[in-house]
Design an enzyme around this catalytic site. Sequence first.
Site, PDB file in Angstrom:
ATOM      1  N   HIS A  67      -4.680 -97.787  -3.774  1.00 47.39           N
ATOM      2  CA  HIS A  67      -3.573 -97.293  -2.954  1.00 47.39           C
ATOM      3  C   HIS A  67      -2.337 -97.174  -3.818  1.00 47.39           C
ATOM      4  CE1 HIS A  67      -0.728 -96.931   0.389  1.00 47.39           C
ATOM      5  NE2 HIS A  67      -1.780 -96.553   1.088  1.00 47.39           N
TER       6      HIS A  67
ATOM      7  N   GLU B  45      -9.108 -96.857   4.719  1.00 46.75           N
ATOM      8  CA  GLU B  45     -10.191 -95.917   5.003  1.00 46.75           C
ATOM      9  C   GLU B  45     -11.568 -96.576   5.066  1.00 46.75           C
ATOM     10  OE1 GLU B  45      -8.833 -93.496   6.105  1.00 46.75           O
ATOM     11  OE2 GLU B  45      -8.263 -91.949   4.665  1.00 46.75           O
TER      12      GLU B  45
HETATM   13  N1  ACO Z   1     -12.048 -95.656  -7.752  1.00 46.44           N
HETATM   14  C1  ACO Z   1     -12.080 -95.602  -9.083  1.00 46.44           C
HETATM   15  N2  ACO Z   1     -10.984 -95.519  -9.854  1.00 46.44           N
HETATM   16  C2  ACO Z   1      -9.805 -95.529  -9.214  1.00 46.44           C
HETATM   17  C3  ACO Z   1      -9.708 -95.620  -7.838  1.00 46.44           C
HETATM   18  C4  ACO Z   1     -10.886 -95.681  -7.084  1.00 46.44           C
HETATM   19  N3  ACO Z   1     -10.855 -95.739  -5.754  1.00 46.44           N
HETATM   20  N4  ACO Z   1      -8.400 -95.594  -7.476  1.00 46.44           N
HETATM   21  C5  ACO Z   1      -7.710 -95.491  -8.609  1.00 46.44           C
HETATM   22  N5  ACO Z   1      -8.553 -95.434  -9.660  1.00 46.44           N
HETATM   23  C6  ACO Z   1      -8.209 -95.296 -11.066  1.00 46.44           C
HETATM   24  C7  ACO Z   1      -7.972 -93.827 -11.377  1.00 46.44           C
HETATM   25  O1  ACO Z   1      -9.129 -93.170 -11.780  1.00 46.44           O
HETATM   26  C8  ACO Z   1      -6.959 -93.894 -12.490  1.00 46.44           C
HETATM   27  O2  ACO Z   1      -7.593 -94.237 -13.693  1.00 46.44           O
HETATM   28  P1  ACO Z   1      -7.016 -93.774 -15.114  1.00 46.44           P
HETATM   29  O3  ACO Z   1      -5.654 -94.399 -15.246  1.00 46.44           O
HETATM   30  O4  ACO Z   1      -8.005 -94.318 -16.108  1.00 46.44           O
HETATM   31  O5  ACO Z   1      -6.954 -92.289 -15.070  1.00 46.44           O
HETATM   32  C9  ACO Z   1      -6.113 -95.037 -12.072  1.00 46.44           C
HETATM   33  O6  ACO Z   1      -6.971 -95.919 -11.322  1.00 46.44           O
HETATM   34  C10 ACO Z   1      -4.965 -94.541 -11.184  1.00 46.44           C
HETATM   35  O7  ACO Z   1      -4.643 -95.511 -10.382  1.00 46.44           O
HETATM   36  P2  ACO Z   1      -3.341 -95.435  -9.503  1.00 46.44           P
HETATM   37  O8  ACO Z   1      -2.166 -94.978 -10.314  1.00 46.44           O
HETATM   38  O9  ACO Z   1      -3.219 -96.702  -8.755  1.00 46.44           O
HETATM   39  O10 ACO Z   1      -3.751 -94.300  -8.474  1.00 46.44           O
HETATM   40  P3  ACO Z   1      -2.866 -93.417  -7.570  1.00 46.44           P
HETATM   41  O11 ACO Z   1      -1.716 -94.144  -7.043  1.00 46.44           O
HETATM   42  O12 ACO Z   1      -2.588 -92.131  -8.236  1.00 46.44           O
HETATM   43  O13 ACO Z   1      -3.943 -93.122  -6.433  1.00 46.44           O
HETATM   44  C11 ACO Z   1      -5.327 -93.276  -4.603  1.00 46.44           C
HETATM   45  C12 ACO Z   1      -4.056 -93.818  -5.251  1.00 46.44           C
HETATM   46  C13 ACO Z   1      -5.229 -91.747  -4.562  1.00 46.44           C
HETATM   47  C14 ACO Z   1      -5.463 -93.782  -3.177  1.00 46.44           C
HETATM   48  C15 ACO Z   1      -6.536 -93.705  -5.454  1.00 46.44           C
HETATM   49  O14 ACO Z   1      -6.624 -95.122  -5.482  1.00 46.44           O
HETATM   50  C16 ACO Z   1      -7.840 -93.087  -4.989  1.00 46.44           C
HETATM   51  O15 ACO Z   1      -8.154 -91.980  -5.383  1.00 46.44           O
HETATM   52  N6  ACO Z   1      -8.638 -93.818  -4.112  1.00 46.44           N
HETATM   53  C17 ACO Z   1      -9.864 -93.270  -3.582  1.00 46.44           C
HETATM   54  C18 ACO Z   1      -9.584 -92.321  -2.418  1.00 46.44           C
HETATM   55  C19 ACO Z   1      -9.121 -93.056  -1.182  1.00 46.44           C
HETATM   56  O16 ACO Z   1      -9.593 -94.127  -0.843  1.00 46.44           O
HETATM   57  N7  ACO Z   1      -8.149 -92.414  -0.507  1.00 46.44           N
HETATM   58  C20 ACO Z   1      -7.549 -92.992   0.710  1.00 46.44           C
HETATM   59  C21 ACO Z   1      -6.226 -93.635   0.399  1.00 46.44           C
HETATM   60  S1  ACO Z   1      -5.535 -94.452   1.822  1.00 46.44           S
HETATM   61  C22 ACO Z   1      -4.702 -93.239   2.629  1.00 46.44           C
HETATM   62  O17 ACO Z   1      -4.138 -92.351   2.071  1.00 46.44           O
HETATM   63  C23 ACO Z   1      -4.643 -93.249   4.093  1.00 46.44           C
END
Ligand code: ACO
Length: 363
Positions: free
Chosen positions: A246, A305
């Site tokens: 998140h 989610e």
């Molecule tokens: N699975 C695997 N890797 C992840 C995940 C995940 N669920 N979430 C973050 N990461 C990794 C990214 O690949 C990225 O890696 P990198 O730095 O090596 O490229 C890094 O962690 C980025 O992390 P954050 O900066 O914390 O991510 P951001 O704030 O941009 O994204 C998000 C948040 C979009 C929710 C992300 O955690 C994600 O994609 N989760 C999966 C989708 C999901 O569950 N969406 C629902 C969110 S809740 C809502 O909106 C109601």
Amino acid sequence: MSQGLDDIIAAETRLSSVDGAHGILVVKGFSLDQIAGQKSFEDVAWLLFGGLFDDLPDARTFAAQLGHARSEVFDLVRYIDDGILALPPMDGVRAIMARIADGEDLATATRLLAAPAGLLPAFLRLRDGQPPLAPDPRRGHAADMLHMLNGQVAGPETVGALDTYLVTVADHGLNASTFAARVVASTWSGLTSSVLAGLAALKGPLHGGAPGPIIAMLDGIATPDNAEAWIEAALARGDRLMGFGHRIYKVRDPRADALKAAVRRMAKGSNLLPGRLKLAEAVEQAALEILHRHKPDRPLDVNVEFYTALLLEALGFPPDAFTAVFATGRTAGWLAHAREQRLTGRLIRPQSSYVGPEPAVAA
Ligand code: ACO
């Protein structure tokens, strides 16, 4: 430049606050545990609308008006044709909601608030070759939505679970879809346009589109023993695990526990598959361990989610409709934010940093 606008404060709001460090959500002065399972969706929407419409009546009258608005929007079901039925439910509902005239008044807001609950069950029934069922304004919002979906009077645990869900997701700070709704509101475009922008932004898997694929993940994993291998393979492919991570929460999303408790409460007599909750818990545990191993510096925990998927599956919604159920709750927040922006904000117009080519200088 702030890619993703992390840490940028772009609005002042009286609606909700998300404390990501401590996992605390406050909506209009109530912590999540004071409203989820405690207040009806109608009451929370009324709370959110408070101070934003001069003619907002008392909570009871508002709930009755919302019931009438469900019947009013049900009239739009006649526009659901084969082309719309071929769309995913979220896009189908959005296409029909686009027929609601734009406006800034309470009547428009109430119609928009009623619309997903009044239209989604009809869409799903028509897609299954069944006749749509008309709303009954005397029922509560959650009870009526379930009746329109299943054609049966839902039991109190089931109604309570949907009500808890709608309340839990009703508002959540300046998330991507709420920001989109506020940007549109800031141009004085109108409430329908703001809600359509919210719907469009919510749909993506990085925001509200995650819970459908979570069911696919659980089905793919199938048994707790498989969780580790499946998750490792997904991460090795570069996939993100839906339901984890998140932008704001650096600890467990408090909404996950509110929804998990609701799933437990309604387990009996619902469509919850045998062993589903145990499987989900095993997947959650394995995912947390593996994510921690892969990204030790990033606090990736479970988000709203994950248990949304279980709850909506147990209520009988098909996975491709989960995001539209999310929208049913979040429309309350979008409308309140859009009104707040209109009343107290300015045109939202940030700047970009140009990194393209400069025009050629004439020789
Ligand atoms: N699975 C695997 N890797 C992840 C995940 C995940 N669920 N979430 C973050 N990461 C990794 C990214 O690949 C990225 O890696 P990198 O730095 O090596 O490229 C890094 O962690 C980025 O992390 P954050 O900066 O914390 O991510 P951001 O704030 O941009 O994204 C998000 C948040 C979009 C929710 C992300 O955690 C994600 O994609 N989760 C999966 C989708 C999901 O569950 N969406 C629902 C969110 S809740 C809502 O909106 C109601």
